[in-house]
Design a protein around this motif. Structure first.
Motif, PDB file in Angstrom:
ATOM      1  N   VAL A 266       2.335   7.399  -3.236  1.00 49.13           N
ATOM      2  CA  VAL A 266       2.727   7.164  -4.627  1.00 49.13           C
ATOM      3  C   VAL A 266       1.751   7.780  -5.632  1.00 49.13           C
ATOM      4  CG1 VAL A 266       3.927   5.019  -4.063  1.00 49.13           C
ATOM      5  CG2 VAL A 266       1.511   4.929  -4.681  1.00 49.13           C
ATOM      6  N   GLN A 267       0.587   8.249  -5.167  1.00 51.24           N
ATOM      7  CA  GLN A 267      -0.428   8.702  -6.116  1.00 51.24           C
ATOM      8  C   GLN A 267      -0.956  10.089  -5.747  1.00 51.24           C
ATOM      9  OE1 GLN A 267      -1.631   6.986  -8.975  1.00 51.24           O
ATOM     10  NE2 GLN A 267      -2.452   9.038  -9.319  1.00 51.24           N
ATOM     11  N   THR A 268      -0.976  10.977  -6.757  1.00 50.26           N
ATOM     12  CA  THR A 268      -1.574  12.294  -6.562  1.00 50.26           C
ATOM     13  C   THR A 268      -3.003  12.307  -7.116  1.00 50.26           C
ATOM     14  OG1 THR A 268      -0.698  13.072  -8.677  1.00 50.26           O
ATOM     15  CG2 THR A 268       0.645  13.476  -6.701  1.00 50.26           C
ATOM     16  N   GLN A 269      -3.793  13.213  -6.546  1.00 46.42           N
ATOM     17  CA  GLN A 269      -5.153  13.416  -7.051  1.00 46.42           C
ATOM     18  C   GLN A 269      -5.120  14.515  -8.112  1.00 46.42           C
ATOM     19  OE1 GLN A 269      -9.339  13.453  -4.860  1.00 46.42           O
ATOM     20  NE2 GLN A 269      -8.206  15.328  -4.451  1.00 46.42           N
ATOM     21  N   GLU A 270      -5.743  14.273  -9.225  1.00 46.46           N
ATOM     22  CA  GLU A 270      -5.653  15.191 -10.359  1.00 46.46           C
ATOM     23  C   GLU A 270      -6.204  16.570 -10.036  1.00 46.46           C
ATOM     24  OE1 GLU A 270      -7.990  15.370 -14.514  1.00 46.46           O
ATOM     25  OE2 GLU A 270      -6.583  13.681 -14.388  1.00 46.46           O
ATOM     26  N   MET A 271      -7.257  16.645  -9.237  1.00 47.24           N
ATOM     27  CA  MET A 271      -7.924  17.925  -9.006  1.00 47.24           C
ATOM     28  C   MET A 271      -7.124  18.883  -8.130  1.00 47.24           C
ATOM     29  SD  MET A 271     -11.001  16.826  -6.394  1.00 47.24           S
ATOM     30  CE  MET A 271     -11.580  18.514  -6.308  1.00 47.24           C
ATOM     31  N   ASP A 272      -6.264  18.379  -7.246  1.00 46.91           N
ATOM     32  CA  ASP A 272      -5.497  19.301  -6.391  1.00 46.91           C
ATOM     33  C   ASP A 272      -3.989  19.033  -6.407  1.00 46.91           C
ATOM     34  OD1 ASP A 272      -5.275  16.996  -4.915  1.00 46.91           O
ATOM     35  OD2 ASP A 272      -6.494  17.683  -3.221  1.00 46.91           O
ATOM     36  N   GLY A 273      -3.540  17.973  -7.056  1.00 48.40           N
ATOM     37  CA  GLY A 273      -2.113  17.691  -7.152  1.00 48.40           C
ATOM     38  C   GLY A 273      -1.474  17.211  -5.871  1.00 48.40           C
ATOM     39  N   LEU A 274      -2.276  16.842  -4.876  1.00 46.34           N
ATOM     40  CA  LEU A 274      -1.743  16.383  -3.591  1.00 46.34           C
ATOM     41  C   LEU A 274      -1.695  14.857  -3.542  1.00 46.34           C
ATOM     42  CD1 LEU A 274      -3.605  18.811  -1.145  1.00 46.34           C
ATOM     43  CD2 LEU A 274      -1.274  19.031  -2.081  1.00 46.34           C
ATOM     44  N   PHE A 275      -0.781  14.350  -2.704  1.00 47.22           N
ATOM     45  CA  PHE A 275      -0.630  12.912  -2.510  1.00 47.22           C
ATOM     46  C   PHE A 275      -1.611  12.419  -1.435  1.00 47.22           C
ATOM     47  CE2 PHE A 275       3.443  14.051  -4.376  1.00 47.22           C
ATOM     48  CZ  PHE A 275       3.740  12.963  -5.200  1.00 47.22           C
ATOM     49  N   TYR A 276      -2.270  11.298  -1.697  1.00 42.95           N
ATOM     50  CA  TYR A 276      -3.210  10.693  -0.754  1.00 42.95           C
ATOM     51  C   TYR A 276      -2.887   9.203  -0.590  1.00 42.95           C
ATOM     52  CZ  TYR A 276      -6.261  14.803  -1.261  1.00 42.95           C
ATOM     53  OH  TYR A 276      -6.793  16.081  -1.270  1.00 42.95           O
ATOM     54  N   ILE A 277      -3.317   8.659   0.546  1.00 43.10           N
ATOM     55  CA  ILE A 277      -3.342   7.203   0.758  1.00 43.10           C
ATOM     56  C   ILE A 277      -4.778   6.832   1.092  1.00 43.10           C
ATOM     57  CG2 ILE A 277      -2.513   5.246   2.127  1.00 43.10           C
ATOM     58  CD1 ILE A 277       0.011   6.808   2.741  1.00 43.10           C
ATOM     59  N   CYS A 278      -5.301   5.838   0.395  1.00 39.07           N
ATOM     60  CA  CYS A 278      -6.675   5.385   0.631  1.00 39.07           C
ATOM     61  C   CYS A 278      -6.682   3.863   0.774  1.00 39.07           C
ATOM     62  CB  CYS A 278      -7.603   5.792  -0.510  1.00 39.07           C
ATOM     63  SG  CYS A 278      -7.664   7.580  -0.812  1.00 39.07           S
ATOM     64  N   ILE A 279      -7.352   3.383   1.807  1.00 40.08           N
ATOM     65  CA  ILE A 279      -7.435   1.945   2.090  1.00 40.08           C
ATOM     66  C   ILE A 279      -8.902   1.544   2.147  1.00 40.08           C
ATOM     67  CG2 ILE A 279      -6.890   0.108   3.727  1.00 40.08           C
ATOM     68  CD1 ILE A 279      -4.445   1.304   2.334  1.00 40.08           C
ATOM     69  N   SER A 280      -9.225   0.442   1.443  1.00 42.47           N
ATOM     70  CA  SER A 280     -10.627   0.008   1.433  1.00 42.47           C
ATOM     71  C   SER A 280     -10.909  -1.126   2.409  1.00 42.47           C
ATOM     72  CB  SER A 280     -11.033  -0.413   0.022  1.00 42.47           C
ATOM     73  OG  SER A 280     -10.226  -1.483  -0.434  1.00 42.47           O
ATOM     74  N   HIS A 281      -9.895  -1.929   2.746  1.00 42.43           N
ATOM     75  CA  HIS A 281     -10.183  -3.048   3.652  1.00 42.43           C
ATOM     76  C   HIS A 281      -8.924  -3.481   4.387  1.00 42.43           C
ATOM     77  CE1 HIS A 281     -12.705  -6.241   5.192  1.00 42.43           C
ATOM     78  NE2 HIS A 281     -11.811  -7.160   4.858  1.00 42.43           N
ATOM     79  N   VAL A 282      -9.115  -3.853   5.670  1.00 44.80           N
ATOM     80  CA  VAL A 282      -8.036  -4.387   6.514  1.00 44.80           C
ATOM     81  C   VAL A 282      -8.545  -5.642   7.200  1.00 44.80           C
ATOM     82  CG1 VAL A 282      -6.622  -3.992   8.568  1.00 44.80           C
ATOM     83  CG2 VAL A 282      -6.927  -2.153   6.900  1.00 44.80           C
ATOM     84  N   HIS A 283      -7.708  -6.667   7.206  1.00 43.52           N
ATOM     85  CA  HIS A 283      -8.083  -7.945   7.812  1.00 43.52           C
ATOM     86  C   HIS A 283      -6.862  -8.482   8.552  1.00 43.52           C
ATOM     87  CE1 HIS A 283     -10.288 -11.713   8.216  1.00 43.52           C
ATOM     88  NE2 HIS A 283      -9.264 -12.370   7.729  1.00 43.52           N
ATOM     89  N   VAL A 284      -7.030  -8.846   9.820  1.00 45.30           N
ATOM     90  CA  VAL A 284      -5.929  -9.333  10.648  1.00 45.30           C
ATOM     91  C   VAL A 284      -6.222 -10.768  11.055  1.00 45.30           C
ATOM     92  CG1 VAL A 284      -4.641  -9.029  12.797  1.00 45.30           C
ATOM     93  CG2 VAL A 284      -5.359  -7.026  11.476  1.00 45.30           C
ATOM     94  N   VAL A 285      -5.260 -11.649  10.826  1.00 52.49           N
ATOM     95  CA  VAL A 285      -5.450 -13.081  11.083  1.00 52.49           C
ATOM     96  C   VAL A 285      -4.572 -13.510  12.256  1.00 52.49           C
ATOM     97  CG1 VAL A 285      -5.170 -15.406  10.139  1.00 52.49           C
ATOM     98  CG2 VAL A 285      -6.011 -13.549   8.683  1.00 52.49           C
ATOM     99  N   GLY A 286      -5.175 -14.275  13.162  1.00 53.20           N
ATOM    100  CA  GLY A 286      -4.415 -14.777  14.301  1.00 53.20           C
ATOM    101  C   GLY A 286      -5.273 -15.631  15.207  1.00 53.20           C
ATOM    102  N   ARG A 287      -4.796 -15.803  16.440  1.00 55.69           N
ATOM    103  CA  ARG A 287      -5.495 -16.598  17.436  1.00 55.69           C
ATOM    104  C   ARG A 287      -5.787 -15.739  18.668  1.00 55.69           C
ATOM    105  NH1 ARG A 287      -1.865 -20.533  15.174  1.00 55.69           N
ATOM    106  NH2 ARG A 287      -3.017 -22.403  14.501  1.00 55.69           N
ATOM    107  N   CYS A 288      -7.020 -15.743  19.098  1.00 56.77           N
ATOM    108  CA  CYS A 288      -7.422 -15.026  20.306  1.00 56.77           C
ATOM    109  C   CYS A 288      -7.259 -15.962  21.496  1.00 56.77           C
ATOM    110  CB  CYS A 288      -8.876 -14.571  20.161  1.00 56.77           C
ATOM    111  SG  CYS A 288      -9.583 -13.911  21.685  1.00 56.77           S
ATOM    112  N   LEU A 289      -6.561 -15.496  22.538  1.00 59.43           N
ATOM    113  CA  LEU A 289      -6.289 -16.342  23.701  1.00 59.43           C
ATOM    114  C   LEU A 289      -7.265 -16.129  24.848  1.00 59.43           C
ATOM    115  CD1 LEU A 289      -2.396 -16.215  23.809  1.00 59.43           C
ATOM    116  CD2 LEU A 289      -3.909 -17.595  22.397  1.00 59.43           C
ATOM    117  N   SER A 290      -8.205 -15.225  24.694  1.00 59.55           N
ATOM    118  CA  SER A 290      -9.233 -15.032  25.717  1.00 59.55           C
ATOM    119  C   SER A 290     -10.404 -15.956  25.410  1.00 59.55           C
ATOM    120  CB  SER A 290      -9.710 -13.576  25.721  1.00 59.55           C
ATOM    121  OG  SER A 290      -8.675 -12.732  26.169  1.00 59.55           O
ATOM    122  N   PRO A 291     -11.150 -16.371  26.459  1.00 63.60           N
ATOM    123  CA  PRO A 291     -11.013 -16.009  27.872  1.00 63.60           C
ATOM    124  C   PRO A 291     -10.055 -16.890  28.654  1.00 63.60           C
ATOM    125  CG  PRO A 291     -12.962 -17.332  27.578  1.00 63.60           C
ATOM    126  CD  PRO A 291     -12.350 -17.201  26.208  1.00 63.60           C
ATOM    127  N   ALA A 292      -9.323 -17.774  27.978  1.00 63.30           N
ATOM    128  CA  ALA A 292      -8.406 -18.657  28.702  1.00 63.30           C
ATOM    129  C   ALA A 292      -7.339 -17.859  29.437  1.00 63.30           C
ATOM    130  CB  ALA A 292      -7.755 -19.632  27.727  1.00 63.30           C
TER     131      ALA A 292
END
Length: 385
Positions: A266-292
């Motif tokens: 959805v966003q172009t960079q002004e200096m080259d006119g190309l589209f980029y995707i940039c992500i600063s943080h990812v967090h995944v929530v759940g339950r770990c079943l190991s070592p059971a």
């Protein structure tokens, strides 16, 4: 003693199974198993805990069979004795494993389930804009750490971020993603995606990840991984905040691989006119079943062996006061049976509150009835009365 009957004896097999399959909470099925030996045997013989787990997590359809590890006194199946006894031992083992699985999938502590990064489909400026930046703590993220894709003239070109989870078996409920806001560029543009989708699965071969070099993208995700779950597509807002994407149902990831598909730019960079995707943080929530629990991939069938470690101590969200209820007395079993009997006689006369008022006393731990060592004489006597 007042005569009573077991209503299960008055129903045909299909009706009894259909009735008990309406139970959606593992603790309810546990209570059914604790009423009497005959009810417990009925649950085992019809694989009701396995069916419950399959309804909760369809990904378990890939499990070929189950095993118990470190089970003192237990043996792996050997072809001795009658075929009936061997079949019953297999059913009892399935019952023990799936009963515990149903419990831990809903009671283990919720936590961050990402272990490390695997690869990004592209990186604009490696290593300064590596995918590793998406796992940095929030205070570092605020200083401008982020992952950036390569620029594209076509806004429809997707990107993927692939991660390894903390365990080969995780129940995932939510994913959080924060698009990056470039404060150092004119207008402070936010390089979000138009939408996002999630896939979970396992490597086709254990060697697929071992040959991967840091910073390189994998040849092809479809050539490297087998995806056992694909989520619906979620719209992503063009906002620099931690956006929450809750899955429609908790998903059991078998194999420990999560991929984030970033769809549309959805966003172009002004200096080259190309589209980029940039992500600063990812967090995944759940339950770990190991070592059971652990899994073993059976190549080339694509199925798994589900293994339960019998020596593993389960640490759940249950309060310490509940430990006092680990022994189920005859009085408690009789109380449950009386409740069911009276409810069947007059469903409108007994409120739910009456039964739940003794819930703290009636806690049933999975380990108790799955061990197969309990005696249910009190329930049997009432059945025969």
């Amino acid at each position: 003693m007042e005569a009573c009957m077991d209503f299960m004896n008055w129903l045909d097999l299909d009706m009894s199974v259909k009735l008990l399959m309406h139970l959606k909470d593992p603790s309810d099925l546990a209570r059914v198993s604790s009423v009497s030996r005959s009810w417990r045997d009925f649950v085992i013989a019809n694989g009701l805990f396995k069916q419950l787990c399959l309804r909760m997590y369809p990904q378990l359809s890939k499990v070929a069979y189950v095993m118990e590890l470190n089970n003192c006194g237990a043996k792996e199946p050997v072809e001795v004795g009658s075929s009936h006894s061997m079949e019953w031992e297999s059913l009892a083992r399935d019952h023990r494993v799936y009963a515990t699985l149903a419990r831990v999938c809903t009671s283990f502590h919720v936590r961050d389930c990402i272990s490390e990064t695997i690869s990004a489909s592209s990186t604009d400026n490696y290593p300064a804009e590596t995918i590793d930046n998406t796992l940095l703590p929030a205070d570092i993220v605020s200083q401008g750490a982020y992952w950036s894709s390569k620029g594209q003239s076509n806004p429809a070109v997707p990107e993927t971020l692939t991660y390894k989870l903390v365990s080969e078996l995780c129940v995932i409920t939510e994913i959080y993603i924060r698009p990056f806001k470039a404060f150092f560029q004119p207008g402070s543009p936010i390089y979000s995606a138009k939408s996002v989708r999630f896939r979970m699965g396992h490597p086709k071969s254990p060697n697929d990840l071992g040959s991967h070099l840091l910073g390189d993208s994998l040849p092809s995700a479809d050539d490297t991984f087998v995806w056992t779950y694909t989520s619906p597509e979620f719209p992503m807002a063009q906002e620099s905040c931690l956006q929450k994407f809750r899955l429609p149902e908790p998903v059991l990831c078998i194999g420990g691989i999560l991929q984030i598909e970033l769809l549309g730019r959805v966003q172009t960079q002004e200096m080259d006119g190309l589209f980029y995707i940039c992500i600063s943080h990812v967090h995944v929530v759940g339950r770990c079943l190991s070592p059971a629990f652990v899994v073993e991939n059976l190549q080339p069938s694509g199925t798994f062996v589900l293994k339960k470690d019998m020596l593993c101590k389960f640490h759940t969200q249950q309060s310490s006061s509940d430990n006092e209820a680990q022994e189920i007395s005859d009085d408690q079993l009789q109380k449950r049976f009386r409740y069911l009997r009276n409810y069947l006689r007059n469903p409108n006369a007994i409120g739910i509150e009456e039964y739940e008022s003794g819930e703290e006393e009636d806690v049933v731990e999975i380990e108790e009835y799955e061990s197969g060592e309990e005696e249910y004489e009190s329930g049997e006597e009432e059945d025969e009365a």
